[in-house]
Design an enzyme around this catalytic site. Structure first.
Site, short mmCIF file in Angstrom:
data_model
loop_
_atom_site.label_atom_id
_atom_site.label_comp_id
_atom_site.label_asym_id
_atom_site.label_seq_id
_atom_site.Cartn_x
_atom_site.Cartn_y
_atom_site.Cartn_z
N ASP A 64 35.09 50.26 46.90
CA ASP A 64 33.98 50.41 45.95
C ASP A 64 33.93 49.31 44.88
O ASP A 64 32.94 49.15 44.20
CB ASP A 64 34.06 51.78 45.24
CG ASP A 64 35.43 52.03 44.61
OD1 ASP A 64 36.31 51.15 44.71
OD2 ASP A 64 35.63 53.10 44.01
N HIS A 65 35.02 48.56 44.73
CA HIS A 65 35.07 47.54 43.67
C HIS A 65 34.62 46.16 44.17
O HIS A 65 33.71 45.56 43.64
CB HIS A 65 36.49 47.41 43.11
CG HIS A 65 36.91 48.49 42.17
ND1 HIS A 65 37.00 49.81 42.53
CD2 HIS A 65 37.28 48.45 40.87
CE1 HIS A 65 37.40 50.53 41.51
NE2 HIS A 65 37.58 49.72 40.47
N ASP A 119 43.94 53.99 40.02
CA ASP A 119 42.80 53.62 39.19
C ASP A 119 42.86 54.50 37.95
O ASP A 119 43.12 55.71 38.05
CB ASP A 119 41.49 53.84 39.93
CG ASP A 119 40.34 53.20 39.17
OD1 ASP A 119 39.93 52.09 39.53
OD2 ASP A 119 39.88 53.82 38.17
N ARG A 379 33.80 51.40 29.53
CA ARG A 379 34.55 50.35 28.81
C ARG A 379 33.61 49.24 28.39
O ARG A 379 32.75 48.82 29.18
CB ARG A 379 35.64 49.75 29.72
CG ARG A 379 36.73 50.73 29.96
CD ARG A 379 37.87 50.14 30.76
NE ARG A 379 38.88 51.17 30.85
CZ ARG A 379 39.65 51.40 31.91
NH1 ARG A 379 39.56 50.64 32.96
NH2 ARG A 379 40.53 52.37 31.88
N SER A 533 42.83 49.56 32.21
CA SER A 533 42.95 49.85 33.64
C SER A 533 44.39 50.05 34.10
O SER A 533 45.34 49.78 33.38
CB SER A 533 42.32 48.71 34.43
OG SER A 533 43.30 47.73 34.69
N ARG A 535 45.51 48.41 36.70
CA ARG A 535 45.81 47.29 37.59
C ARG A 535 47.24 46.77 37.38
O ARG A 535 47.58 46.29 36.30
CB ARG A 535 44.76 46.18 37.44
CG ARG A 535 44.72 45.50 36.10
CD ARG A 535 43.51 44.58 35.99
NE ARG A 535 42.29 45.37 35.90
CZ ARG A 535 41.21 45.03 35.20
NH1 ARG A 535 41.18 43.89 34.55
NH2 ARG A 535 40.15 45.81 35.14
C1 MIC Z 1 38.60 49.28 35.81
O1 MIC Z 1 37.75 50.10 35.52
O2 MIC Z 1 39.08 48.46 35.00
C2 MIC Z 1 39.16 49.29 37.22
C3 MIC Z 1 38.72 48.04 37.86
O3 MIC Z 1 38.64 50.37 37.93
C4 MIC Z 1 40.69 49.40 37.12
C5 MIC Z 1 41.40 49.22 38.37
C6 MIC Z 1 41.52 47.79 38.77
O4 MIC Z 1 41.66 46.92 37.93
O5 MIC Z 1 41.50 47.57 39.98
C7 MIC Z 1 41.17 50.71 36.50
O6 MIC Z 1 40.48 51.29 35.69
O7 MIC Z 1 42.30 51.15 36.77
FE1 SF4 Z 2 34.75 51.35 39.02
FE2 SF4 Z 2 36.63 51.26 37.12
FE3 SF4 Z 2 34.03 50.99 36.51
FE4 SF4 Z 2 34.93 53.31 37.30
S1 SF4 Z 2 35.51 52.23 35.45
S2 SF4 Z 2 33.05 52.34 37.99
S3 SF4 Z 2 36.45 52.76 38.80
S4 SF4 Z 2 35.28 49.59 37.74
#
Ligand code: MIC
Ligand code: SF4
Length: 653
Positions: A64-65, A119, A379, A533, A535
């Site tokens: 999905d990313h 995530d 965010r 996140s 990550r």
């Molecule tokens: C995000 O919202 O920052 C992400 C991308 O979903 C991350 C995960 C990632 O960096 O792959 C998260 O929230 O954990």
């Molecule tokens: Fe995707 Fe992270 Fe954004 Fe949620 S917050 S939509 S999991 S990138």
């Protein structure tokens, strides 16, 4: 005294430890989820553990990313993920099926169970009465291999909801209010449990909006009870069989209680650049807006999109404003397409994107320079949108839709009578984009494109740590600062040597070359370092560049755990004022660290050779984490525990 529902679920899953706040507990994990940006590493790590098949009740791999296929990288990774899922007993949700948290809520989440996801917004499933926790990929890989999840027993905070939401006020405003009250670090070391008679007035997708954005509080997770509303939702998803009631005892005890009267809430908005910079919409009304983006795992449910469509019906998007909409799942998109609501959005001038994270993670739709963007996301950290100079606001779908029409931040109460969206008695169920694992795993060959590079592993902890302070940063540094995402960098998630060139890019693009030239070193920071996140690349890539320890005033939970997993020592100043006694470029010694950890010493001495000062720091590692640090990270630790040998390698940097 009775038990709260958090403790009940944890108790049922407790493998070891004492459920006293602050003490380490290990819990059994029923379900796991991964997404593509963290999943490639997680499955490489799972593979390295040598388990032939996942040992959970259910594991799902979502894509999905990384869906913008500007080169071969993402498409290759998708193929890798699909084949490795098939081989190891994991369900695979194909690109186009939707955002992991939305789809998991719809199709898999189960009250009373535990979910670990790579995530940070995994707590979304808490809206359905699960204990759902976000973690680094390595922790999720370990859970897939049947290991329990270790965490410190959190305090449990009751957010007691009374009353009911007024017209045009929505679930997003509830969580924005909680963020206003508790701030982005107010939830660290806590689980937020929702209770009170206001709970029954909220549907499961509304509850999920609240638990989703609980991640921005820094808490371990958030959870709602499982009640008749939960049963109704599961029934509409054709899954009533997984329903069971989960509730706190009437006289349950909590470590803290916060009360929110839903009647008193008004439309709220988080201002740039933090989810807790919350204001009333009426106080910032009139600000010109270049872009409105609706979607993300926070606000892309059927109800959210139907509300937006009803607001847009017969109206037009303002000529100076771009409106983009990403539905949360195939289920949502197909339903709004079939009932005509999609036509209302298109007719009003909305640009419809696929059912993915999209603009939320900077995968396209970066705003113009210094542009103002109002988003229904979770965010608004600087640069996350893909435009470093943009100003991002976070709001409900109601505020976003009104804003798109007027071209300026608009209080939706201006739209007149509230639109009403009926919850459907049944959702459209079609799981053709969820591929079950192969019944013949031995015949599945895992596809590995050239973008899949071997996983770097750290060396065991040396006797002493020496090096330069490579960077000194302030408070609330996010993982988006440490390891940026976006369309350019995300495709490198399975290629650590390449992605490490982007570490701290937004703060100091010379960081990677300086780190390499210095042979690694240290990072110093303020409060809540590593928020955001899950990550693990924000630990793995600095490790690859030779970062040995991070010394800060305080850490965000998931990032601290990721640092430990990759053998970077997380230290906090005993006296926060010592932050002033350490400067960028100082040469620093942490003498005899191996012996200190080995003898279970908790206070560590840091010698700043530039000014001769001795600084005291605390590591707060549990016994298990000390052993992980000594081994040079979790993978080495597992190897040693299973009788293997760990070899030191030359530092890459
Ligand atoms: C995000 O919202 O920052 C992400 C991308 O979903 C991350 C995960 C990632 O960096 O792959 C998260 O929230 O954990
Ligand atoms: Fe995707 Fe992270 Fe954004 Fe949620 S917050 S939509 S999991 S990138």
């Amino acid at each position: 005294m009775g038990q709260n529902l958090t403790r009940k679920i944890l108790q049922e899953h407790l493998v070891s430890g004492e459920m006293t706040p602050g003490k380490e507990i290990a819990i059994r994990i029923d379900q796991t989820l991964t997404q593509d940006a963290t999943g490639t590493m997680a499955y490489l790590q799972f593979e390295a553990m040598g388990t032939p098949k996942v040992r959970t009740k259910l594991s799902v791999s979502y894509v999905d990313h990384n869906t913008l296929q500007t080169g071969f990288e993402n498409a290759d990774d998708h193929r890798f993920l699909q084949t490795i899922a098939s081989k190891y007993g994991v369900y695979f949700s194909r690109p186009g099926n939707g955002i992991c948290h939305q789809v998991h809520l719809e199709r898999f989440a189960a009250p009373g169970e535990t979910l670990l996801g790579s995530d940070s917004h995994t707590p979304t499933a808490g809206g359905l009465g699960m204990i759902a926790i976000g973690a680094g990929g390595l922790d999720v890989a370990a859970a897939m291999a049947g290991q329990p999840f270790y965490t410190r027993m959190p305090k449990v905070v009751l957010v007691k909801l009374t009353g009911s939401l007024q017209p045009w006020v929505s679930a997003k405003d509830v969580i924005l209010e909680v963020l206003r009250l508790l701030t982005v670090k107010g939830g660290v070391g806590k689980i937020i449990e929702y209770g009170g008679e206001g709970v029954a007035t909220l549907s499961v997708p509304e509850r999920a909006t609240i638990t989703n954005m609980g991640a921005e509080l820094g808490c371990t997770t958030s959870v709602f009870p499982s009640d008749d509303k939960t049963r109704e939702y599961l029934k509409a998803e054709g899954r009533e069989d997984v329903w069971k009631p989960v509730a706190a005892d009437k006289d349950a005890e909590y470590d803290e209680i916060v009360e929110i009267n839903l009647n008193d809430l008004e439309p709220l908005i988080a201002q740039p650049h933090s989810p807790d910079a919350v204001a009333k919409v009426k106080d910032v009304e009139g600000k010109k807006v270049d872009q409105v983006a609706i979607g993300s795992c926070t606000n892309s449910s059927y109800k959210d999109l139907m509300t937006v469509a009803a607001i847009l019906r017969g109206r037009s998007v303002h000529p100076d404003t771009s409106l983009v909409i990403s539905p949360g799942s195939k289920q949502v998109l197909e339903m709004v397409a079939r009932n005509g609501a999609l036509v209302d959005m298109i007719a009003a001038g909305a640009r419809i994107l696929e059912s993915t994270c999209g603009p939320c993670i900077g995968m396209g739709q970066a705003p113009r320079s210094e542009g103002v963007s109002v988003r229904t996301f979770n965010r608004n950290f600087p640069g996350r949108s893909g435009t470093a100079s943009a100003f991002v606001y976070l709001s409900s779908p109601e505020v976003a839709a009104a804003t798109a029409i007027f071209g300026e931040i608009t209080d939706p109460r201006k739209l007149g009578e509230q639109v009403k969206v009926e919850t459907p008695e049944s959702f459209l169920i079609d799981d053709k984009l969820i591929i079950p694992p192969s019944p013949e795993p031995e015949n599945v060959e895992v596809y590995r494109g050239p973008n899949i590079k071997p996983l770097p592993v750290n060396n065991p902890l040396p006797a002493s740590l020496r090096g330069r302070v490579l960077l000194k940063v302030g408070d609330n540094i996010t993982t988006d600062h440490i390891m940026p995402a976006g369309a350019k960098v995300l495709p490198l998630r399975s290629n650590i040597p390449a992605i490490s060139e982007h570490v701290f890019e937004g703060i100091d693009p010379t960081f990677p070359s300086r780190a390499k030239a210095a042979g690694g070193g240290f990072v110093a920071g303020g409060e809540n370092y590593g928020q955001g996140s899950s990550r693990e690349h924000a630990a793995l890539a600095p490790m690859y560049l030779g970062v040995k320890a991070v010394i800060v005033k305080s850490f965000a939970r998931i990032h601290r755990e990721n640092l430990i997993n990759f053998g970077i020592l997380p230290l906090t100043f005993v006296n926060p004022a010592d932050y002033e006694n350490i400067s960028q470029d100082d040469d620093v010694d942490i003498p005899d660290i191996k012996a200190a950890l080995g003898s279970r010493q908790t206070i560590i001495k840091i010698l700043d050779k530039a000014n001769g000062k001795e600084i005291e720091a605390r590591h707060d590692l549990t016994e298990r984490q000390i052993d992980i640090m000594l081994a040079g990270g979790m993978l080495n630790y597992i190897k040693l525990k299973t009788g293997g040998k760990v070899e030191s390698r030359e530092p890459v940097a």
